[in-house]
Design a protein around this motif. Sequence first.
Motif, PDB file in Angstrom:
ATOM      1  N   LYS A   1       0.832  -1.206   0.000  1.00  0.00           N
ATOM      2  CA  LYS A   1       0.000   0.000   0.000  1.00  0.00           C
ATOM      3  C   LYS A   1       0.868   1.258   0.000  1.00  0.00           C
ATOM      4  O   LYS A   1       0.546   2.249  -0.664  1.00  0.00           O
ATOM      5  CB  LYS A   1      -0.934  -0.006   1.206  1.00  0.00           C
ATOM      6  CG  LYS A   1      -2.009  -1.074   1.135  1.00  0.00           C
ATOM      7  CD  LYS A   1      -2.915  -1.035   2.358  1.00  0.00           C
ATOM      8  CE  LYS A   1      -3.990  -2.104   2.285  1.00  0.00           C
ATOM      9  NZ  LYS A   1      -4.862  -2.101   3.488  1.00  0.00           N
ATOM     10  N   VAL A   2       1.966   1.212   0.738  1.00  0.00           N
ATOM     11  CA  VAL A   2       2.885   2.354   0.775  1.00  0.00           C
ATOM     12  C   VAL A   2       3.515   2.564  -0.605  1.00  0.00           C
ATOM     13  O   VAL A   2       3.602   3.689  -1.100  1.00  0.00           O
ATOM     14  CB  VAL A   2       3.982   2.142   1.837  1.00  0.00           C
ATOM     15  CG1 VAL A   2       5.044   3.237   1.723  1.00  0.00           C
ATOM     16  CG2 VAL A   2       3.379   2.143   3.232  1.00  0.00           C
TER      17      VAL A   2
ATOM     18  N   GLN B   1       1.064   4.195  -2.911  1.00  0.00           N
ATOM     19  CA  GLN B   1       0.921   5.636  -2.652  1.00  0.00           C
ATOM     20  C   GLN B   1       2.042   6.420  -3.328  1.00  0.00           C
ATOM     21  O   GLN B   1       1.803   7.480  -3.922  1.00  0.00           O
ATOM     22  CB  GLN B   1       0.921   5.897  -1.144  1.00  0.00           C
ATOM     23  CG  GLN B   1      -0.327   5.390  -0.430  1.00  0.00           C
ATOM     24  CD  GLN B   1      -0.245   5.561   1.082  1.00  0.00           C
ATOM     25  OE1 GLN B   1       0.793   5.953   1.624  1.00  0.00           O
ATOM     26  NE2 GLN B   1      -1.333   5.259   1.769  1.00  0.00           N
ATOM     27  N   HIS B   2       3.255   5.888  -3.245  1.00  0.00           N
ATOM     28  CA  HIS B   2       4.401   6.542  -3.885  1.00  0.00           C
ATOM     29  C   HIS B   2       4.258   6.525  -5.411  1.00  0.00           C
ATOM     30  O   HIS B   2       4.573   7.516  -6.087  1.00  0.00           O
ATOM     31  CB  HIS B   2       5.704   5.847  -3.475  1.00  0.00           C
ATOM     32  CG  HIS B   2       6.048   6.029  -2.040  1.00  0.00           C
ATOM     33  ND1 HIS B   2       6.988   5.247  -1.388  1.00  0.00           N
ATOM     34  CD2 HIS B   2       5.569   6.893  -1.106  1.00  0.00           C
ATOM     35  CE1 HIS B   2       7.085   5.643  -0.131  1.00  0.00           C
ATOM     36  NE2 HIS B   2       6.236   6.623   0.066  1.00  0.00           N
TER      37      HIS B   2
ATOM     38  N   TYR C   1       1.423   6.402  -7.150  1.00  0.00           N
ATOM     39  CA  TYR C   1       0.382   7.365  -7.536  1.00  0.00           C
ATOM     40  C   TYR C   1       0.947   8.781  -7.555  1.00  0.00           C
ATOM     41  O   TYR C   1       0.685   9.569  -8.479  1.00  0.00           O
ATOM     42  CB  TYR C   1      -0.791   7.310  -6.557  1.00  0.00           C
ATOM     43  CG  TYR C   1      -1.552   6.007  -6.512  1.00  0.00           C
ATOM     44  CD1 TYR C   1      -1.385   5.036  -7.506  1.00  0.00           C
ATOM     45  CD2 TYR C   1      -2.436   5.730  -5.476  1.00  0.00           C
ATOM     46  CE1 TYR C   1      -2.080   3.835  -7.455  1.00  0.00           C
ATOM     47  CE2 TYR C   1      -3.132   4.538  -5.423  1.00  0.00           C
ATOM     48  CZ  TYR C   1      -2.950   3.594  -6.411  1.00  0.00           C
ATOM     49  OH  TYR C   1      -3.642   2.413  -6.360  1.00  0.00           O
ATOM     50  N   GLN C   2       1.715   9.104  -6.519  1.00  0.00           N
ATOM     51  CA  GLN C   2       2.270  10.453  -6.400  1.00  0.00           C
ATOM     52  C   GLN C   2       3.222  10.757  -7.559  1.00  0.00           C
ATOM     53  O   GLN C   2       3.153  11.826  -8.177  1.00  0.00           O
ATOM     54  CB  GLN C   2       2.984  10.607  -5.066  1.00  0.00           C
ATOM     55  CG  GLN C   2       3.547  12.010  -4.830  1.00  0.00           C
ATOM     56  CD  GLN C   2       4.213  12.122  -3.464  1.00  0.00           C
ATOM     57  OE1 GLN C   2       4.563  11.125  -2.847  1.00  0.00           O
ATOM     58  NE2 GLN C   2       4.381  13.345  -2.985  1.00  0.00           N
TER      59      GLN C   2
ATOM     60  N   SER D   1      -4.422   9.198  -8.999  1.00  0.00           N
ATOM     61  CA  SER D   1      -5.021   9.034  -7.679  1.00  0.00           C
ATOM     62  C   SER D   1      -5.721   7.697  -7.495  1.00  0.00           C
ATOM     63  O   SER D   1      -6.386   7.488  -6.478  1.00  0.00           O
ATOM     64  CB  SER D   1      -6.030  10.160  -7.422  1.00  0.00           C
ATOM     65  OG  SER D   1      -7.041  10.169  -8.417  1.00  0.00           O
ATOM     66  N   SER D   2      -5.594   6.790  -8.460  1.00  0.00           N
ATOM     67  CA  SER D   2      -6.267   5.505  -8.332  1.00  0.00           C
ATOM     68  C   SER D   2      -5.514   4.412  -9.081  1.00  0.00           C
ATOM     69  O   SER D   2      -4.639   4.694  -9.910  1.00  0.00           O
ATOM     70  CB  SER D   2      -7.691   5.592  -8.888  1.00  0.00           C
ATOM     71  OG  SER D   2      -7.670   5.719 -10.306  1.00  0.00           O
TER      72      SER D   2
END
Length: 213
Positions: free
Chosen positions: A185-186, A189-190, A192-193, A198-199
């Motif tokens: 999950k981490v 997030q990276h 996506y950034q 955002s998905s």
Amino acid sequence: MRILLADDHILIRENLSDFLQELDNDVTVLEAGTLEEAKDIAAGAAVPDLIILDLKMPGMNGVDGVLDMIQTHPDVPVIVLSGSTSRTDALDALNAGARGFIPKTIRGKAMLSALRLILAGETYIPPAVLGQTDEIGNIADGEPAQNGILELLTAREKEVLALLVKGYQNKNIAHELGLKEVTVKVHLQHIYQKLGVSSRTQAVAKALSTGNT
């Protein structure tokens, strides 16, 4: 489970309705032949649990109809059904927010697998769109290209993204890479950034449009 199936060909609706009954013990298929009919049904007292839209039926105007339905019912998975296996059509649909792009040529069991994947919260992109020939409905085995914007990713993030493109869920990615699910999950997030998304759907679309799979 209530499924809205919108296609302007009656025979296609009849054939697909039979397969859709296998998704759950209690399935109600609501049929429409145009986008306007689909919107009227979706706006009824009981909102569908799943919406399947033919890309070329009357009223769609390309992916504008997809975007309209998604904006009106943001909590309902919307799937694009198409006689085309065009990579451009698929990416346009995904970028509009569709949770899957399913060719009408897909076999019944493969379609059920794709729909179950989507209902589980994942994204489905057919092998044909990725230039693959797998006939059982699995996501293609190719990895995203290691160039352009993807070079912003670390080696591990590229591995996670490659499995994301294949349609893996977080727990499957964790198992494949020997990671904890929270670590996956981490990494997501990276990813996506760095990709400016955002998905999961947008990340897959960005990887495909940037890559050479």
